[in-house]
Design an enzyme around this catalytic site. Structure first.
Site, short mmCIF file in Angstrom:
data_model
loop_
_atom_site.label_atom_id
_atom_site.label_comp_id
_atom_site.label_asym_id
_atom_site.label_seq_id
_atom_site.Cartn_x
_atom_site.Cartn_y
_atom_site.Cartn_z
CB CYS A 1 -1.00 -0.03 1.14
SG CYS A 1 -2.38 1.12 0.90
CG HIS A 8 -3.73 -3.57 3.08
ND1 HIS A 8 -2.85 -3.03 3.99
CD2 HIS A 8 -4.29 -2.53 2.42
CE1 HIS A 8 -2.89 -1.71 3.90
NE2 HIS A 8 -3.76 -1.38 2.95
CD GLU A 13 -1.54 -6.00 5.48
OE1 GLU A 13 -2.32 -5.09 5.80
OE2 GLU A 13 -1.11 -6.13 4.31
#
Length: 255
Positions: A115, A223, A225
């Site tokens: 990001c 994202h 993660e």
């Protein structure tokens, strides 16, 4: 000789004001993804004060993660004025990451941007950003859904199409997959030496790699993660990043 049971991944921290005091902060989801998915030791680093500190950190690093953040890269770094003064900025992080990117690539340290980190890499290589993708003709609204529930904010939003024969296509084994979307800015002009690895349906670049990097150097706009252990394409990115970090750690242990 340097010996470690696990590689060390440095993570750039944000400078945040909390209850009138300054904190250096990294989101837990990034820490957990590095520890659990990349199988590495996460280590947050604050804003740097000198080039000597930068050199010391690069010497310590087996990998570097540039996480997402609530702040934006200051547009002065790509020759523009601030479009919306109400949006948060973080000059201290800018001064850290833009130097850290160059040092990492020069030193062959594996690099993963997410990001804001994706946008930082583009700016570090001379690229520019749309300061408001949703107000730019031809593009969709890529901001998160208006919900206080994180699972809804980070839920699947749109497909990305990987570039055939590219690194991301190889890593994920997929030509397309669903991703979340929580960003208001995005790449306008691609930086010199960067290669697009995936696109959103509206044509916005969603992943890039550094073409002449000595080690793994990938960045994505979404994202990965988030809920990484339960999302195969996301997990594959962290697994390959972790393997590159272990390779660097092993090569330094042998010296």
């Amino acid at each position: 000789m340097i010996y470690r049971s696990k590689p060390v991944v440095l993570m750039a921290a944000d400078m945040r004001q909390i209850d009138g005091q300054t904190f250096h902060a990294v989101g837990h989801k990034y820490v957990a993804a590095v520890a659990e998915a990349a199988q590495a030791v996460p280590l947050a680093i604050p804003a740097l004060g000198s080039n000597s500190e930068l050199e010391a950190l690069i010497a310590l690093a087996d990998g570097i993660l540039l996480p997402g953040a609530i702040s934006n890269v200051h547009p002065s770094h790509f020759g523009e004025d601030v479009l919306n003064p109400s949006l948060p900025l973080d000059p201290a992080r800018d001064s850290t990451t833009l130097r850290l990117i160059d040092a990492a690539v020069t030193s062959g340290v594996p690099l993963l941007g997410i990001c804001r980190g994706f946008q930082e890499i583009n700016v570090a290589f001379g690229g520019s950003l749309h300061q408001a993708v949703h107000d730019t003709e031809g593009f969709a609204d890529h901001r998160e859904v208006d919900s206080p529930v994180a699972q809804e904010q980070y839920g699947p939003r749109h497909l990305v199409s990987t570039v055939p024969g590219g690194l991301l296509a190889e890593i994920t084994g997929r030509s397309e997959f669903m991703v979340n979307s929580l960003h208001g800015q995005g790449i306008a002009r691609l930086g010199s030496g960067l290669v697009a690895e995936a696109y959103a349906p509206d044509g916005l670049i969603e992943a890039i790699r550094i073409s002449d990097a000595k080690a793994f150097a990938l960045a994505v706009q979404w994202h990965p993660e988030w809920d990484v252990l339960n999302n195969p394409p996301y997990l594959s990115i962290f697994r390959v990043f972790g393997a590159a970090c272990r390779e660097r750690a092993a090569s330094r242990s042998a010296k």
